[in-house]
Design a protein around this motif. Structure first.
Motif, mmCIF file in Angstrom:
data_model
loop_
_atom_site.group_PDB
_atom_site.id
_atom_site.type_symbol
_atom_site.label_atom_id
_atom_site.label_comp_id
_atom_site.label_asym_id
_atom_site.label_seq_id
_atom_site.Cartn_x
_atom_site.Cartn_y
_atom_site.Cartn_z
ATOM 1 N N VAL A 101 15.931 -14.539 -2.274
ATOM 2 C CA VAL A 101 14.930 -13.551 -2.696
ATOM 3 C C VAL A 101 13.550 -14.184 -2.760
ATOM 4 O O VAL A 101 12.558 -13.605 -2.294
ATOM 5 N N LYS A 102 13.451 -15.399 -3.312
ATOM 6 C CA LYS A 102 12.152 -16.056 -3.435
ATOM 7 C C LYS A 102 11.505 -16.277 -2.076
ATOM 8 O O LYS A 102 10.293 -16.111 -1.917
ATOM 9 N N ALA A 103 12.324 -16.671 -1.090
ATOM 10 C CA ALA A 103 11.790 -16.914 0.248
ATOM 11 C C ALA A 103 11.238 -15.638 0.861
ATOM 12 O O ALA A 103 10.181 -15.647 1.511
ATOM 13 N N VAL A 104 11.955 -14.540 0.648
ATOM 14 C CA VAL A 104 11.490 -13.253 1.194
ATOM 15 C C VAL A 104 10.200 -12.819 0.516
ATOM 16 O O VAL A 104 9.263 -12.352 1.171
ATOM 17 N N LEU A 105 10.141 -12.994 -0.805
ATOM 18 C CA LEU A 105 8.948 -12.573 -1.542
ATOM 19 C C LEU A 105 7.722 -13.412 -1.191
ATOM 20 O O LEU A 105 6.582 -12.972 -1.379
ATOM 21 N N LYS A 106 7.945 -14.616 -0.674
ATOM 22 C CA LYS A 106 6.825 -15.461 -0.253
ATOM 23 C C LYS A 106 6.362 -15.145 1.166
ATOM 24 O O LYS A 106 5.328 -15.641 1.610
ATOM 25 N N ASN A 107 7.136 -14.317 1.857
ATOM 26 C CA ASN A 107 6.797 -13.952 3.237
ATOM 27 C C ASN A 107 5.741 -12.844 3.216
ATOM 28 O O ASN A 107 5.996 -11.747 2.718
ATOM 29 N N PRO A 108 4.553 -13.081 3.793
ATOM 30 C CA PRO A 108 3.497 -12.046 3.784
ATOM 31 C C PRO A 108 3.926 -10.753 4.472
ATOM 32 O O PRO A 108 3.455 -9.671 4.102
ATOM 33 N N VAL A 109 4.841 -10.852 5.461
ATOM 34 C CA VAL A 109 5.269 -9.660 6.190
ATOM 35 C C VAL A 109 5.964 -8.683 5.247
ATOM 36 O O VAL A 109 5.822 -7.459 5.381
ATOM 37 N N PHE A 110 6.712 -9.218 4.266
ATOM 38 C CA PHE A 110 7.374 -8.334 3.301
ATOM 39 C C PHE A 110 6.354 -7.478 2.572
ATOM 40 O O PHE A 110 6.543 -6.267 2.396
ATOM 41 N N TRP A 111 5.251 -8.083 2.145
ATOM 42 C CA TRP A 111 4.233 -7.348 1.398
ATOM 43 C C TRP A 111 3.456 -6.400 2.299
ATOM 44 O O TRP A 111 3.018 -5.334 1.853
ATOM 45 N N VAL A 112 3.310 -6.767 3.561
ATOM 46 C CA VAL A 112 2.678 -5.847 4.520
ATOM 47 C C VAL A 112 3.551 -4.607 4.689
ATOM 48 O O VAL A 112 3.062 -3.465 4.649
ATOM 49 N N LEU A 113 4.862 -4.810 4.874
ATOM 50 C CA LEU A 113 5.782 -3.680 5.032
ATOM 51 C C LEU A 113 5.820 -2.810 3.775
ATOM 52 O O LEU A 113 5.863 -1.579 3.863
ATOM 53 N N THR A 114 5.796 -3.457 2.610
ATOM 54 C CA THR A 114 5.797 -2.710 1.348
ATOM 55 C C THR A 114 4.537 -1.860 1.229
ATOM 56 O O THR A 114 4.593 -0.698 0.802
ATOM 57 N N THR A 115 3.403 -2.427 1.628
ATOM 58 C CA THR A 115 2.140 -1.689 1.570
ATOM 59 C C THR A 115 2.135 -0.528 2.563
ATOM 60 O O THR A 115 1.684 0.579 2.245
ATOM 61 N N VAL A 116 2.649 -0.789 3.780
ATOM 62 C CA VAL A 116 2.737 0.276 4.792
ATOM 63 C C VAL A 116 3.580 1.429 4.259
ATOM 64 O O VAL A 116 3.167 2.597 4.315
ATOM 65 N N TYR A 117 4.751 1.100 3.726
ATOM 66 C CA TYR A 117 5.647 2.141 3.208
ATOM 67 C C TYR A 117 5.029 2.857 2.012
ATOM 68 O O TYR A 117 5.171 4.077 1.862
ATOM 69 N N GLY A 118 4.329 2.095 1.165
ATOM 70 C CA GLY A 118 3.665 2.699 0.018
ATOM 71 C C GLY A 118 2.577 3.670 0.431
ATOM 72 O O GLY A 118 2.471 4.773 -0.111
ATOM 73 N N CYS A 119 1.766 3.274 1.419
ATOM 74 C CA CYS A 119 0.680 4.144 1.889
ATOM 75 C C CYS A 119 1.231 5.404 2.562
ATOM 76 O O CYS A 119 0.712 6.509 2.353
ATOM 77 N N ILE A 120 2.293 5.235 3.352
ATOM 78 C CA ILE A 120 2.930 6.389 3.980
ATOM 79 C C ILE A 120 3.507 7.321 2.919
ATOM 80 O O ILE A 120 3.418 8.554 3.008
ATOM 81 N N SER A 121 4.095 6.735 1.870
ATOM 82 C CA SER A 121 4.682 7.540 0.788
ATOM 83 C C SER A 121 3.604 8.285 0.011
ATOM 84 O O SER A 121 3.812 9.428 -0.418
ATOM 85 N N ILE A 122 2.437 7.651 -0.193
ATOM 86 C CA ILE A 122 1.313 8.335 -0.839
ATOM 87 C C ILE A 122 0.947 9.575 -0.038
ATOM 88 O O ILE A 122 0.760 10.668 -0.589
ATOM 89 N N GLY A 123 0.855 9.399 1.296
ATOM 90 C CA GLY A 123 0.534 10.529 2.159
ATOM 91 C C GLY A 123 1.603 11.603 2.122
ATOM 92 O O GLY A 123 1.298 12.794 2.021
ATOM 93 N N PHE A 124 2.871 11.179 2.180
ATOM 94 C CA PHE A 124 3.973 12.154 2.212
ATOM 95 C C PHE A 124 4.000 13.008 0.952
ATOM 96 O O PHE A 124 4.024 14.240 1.007
#
Length: 288
Positions: free
Chosen positions: A99-122
């Motif tokens: 889990v720590k390795a994934v949370l340190k990966n910037p791509v995870f946070w990019v994907l989370t932000t993308v999904y969050g922004c799409i969810s805001i719109g939805f």
């Protein structure tokens, strides 16, 4: 479950297929539950929903297993095909089992932000679209409900089509970015058209692309987290994204109230969708 049961070149189809429940449910369920409530009462409609949930639980218990090797109905050929694909996935997912390795990966946070922004719109759009069509475009409320149902119906085809195509070309971010661009375009055109018919058509198209990015963004999550930690990572991913999603209806409501029209609120939503589009361009450069 998707990571354990499908190789990487079939995961988008799988995600799109089960995610279609979010589209199929409103298309079938809304009119049925409405008829039950109208004929028998609101309590009886709750009993109907409980019965459907119980049926789903029984089906899940009877048919779902943690892995293909534990399933009574999987033959040897299917088992070997799935396990070969999963083995390939494991090689691609080296270093993603903590889990720590994934949370340190910037791509995870990019994907989370993308999904969050799409969810805001939805949630922002889906919450206020019926009222917008009725109050601004002069479309009867019942008719606006059919517009929503038609949009969810078309969303089933859009999600399955994007799932198959993204599996074929293995370019998930292209489809998520394309959907973000379409959301902005359809919403802008709907806001500024003077035709009630065109507003309804554009609303159907808008709803049809609102759900599609979610399944493909979740599919991209499989590249940064192994099946062993996907449950925990998925929980973190989902909780942050849906916390952000709560902003959507509040933004539309607050800005619309301040400006005296839906236009300001919807334009504010577009800024979040634009963030999603920009981040997807970065993901495309990384091969997602």
């Amino acid at each position: 479950m998707t990571a354990k049961w499908f190789p990487s070149n079939e995961q988008a189809k799988a995600q799109a297929l089960w995610f279609n429940g979010n589209s199929l449910g409103p298309v079938i369920g809304l009119p049925i539950i409405a008829m039950v409530a109208e004929s028998y009462g609101w309590r009886e409609s709750y009993y109907a929903l409980a019965a459907i949930s119980l049926f789903s639980l029984i089906m899940f218990w009877a048919m779902v297993r943690n892995s293909p090797s534990h399933h009574y109905a999987v033959n040897t050929t299917e088992k070997e095909y799935i396990e070969k694909g999963v083995a390939t996935n494991k090689k691609e997912l080296a270093g993603t089992g903590e889990v720590k390795a994934v949370l340190k990966n910037p791509v995870f946070w990019v994907l989370t932000t993308v999904y969050g922004c799409i969810s805001i719109g939805f949630f922002g759009i889906s919450t206020f679209l019926p009222s917008y069509l009725t109050e601004v475009k002069g479309i009867p409320f019942v008719q606006s409900a059919f517009v929503n149902a038609a949009g969810y119906g078309l969303a089933i085809l859009v999600q399955m089509g994007s799932g198959f195509l993204s599996d074929r070309y293995m370019k998930r971010a292209v489809f998520v970015g394309g959907a973000s661009a379409c959301i902005i375009l359809f919403l802008l055109m709907s806001m500024f058209t003077a035709s009630a018919l065109m507003a309804q058509i554009l609303s159907i198209l808008l709803i049809s692309v609102l759900l599609m990015p979610a399944a493909l963004t979740m599919t991209m999550l499989h590249k940064v987290a192994s099946p062993q930690v996907m449950g925990r990572i998925g929980g973190i991913f989902g909780s942050i994204s849906y916390a952000l999603a709560a902003i959507g209806p509040m933004v539309v409501g607050a800005v619309s109230q301040m400006t005296g029209s839906f236009t300001g609120g919807f334009l504010a939503l577009m800024s979040f969708i634009l963030i999603s589009l920009i981040l997807c361009l970065g993901l495309m450069r990384k091969g997602y």
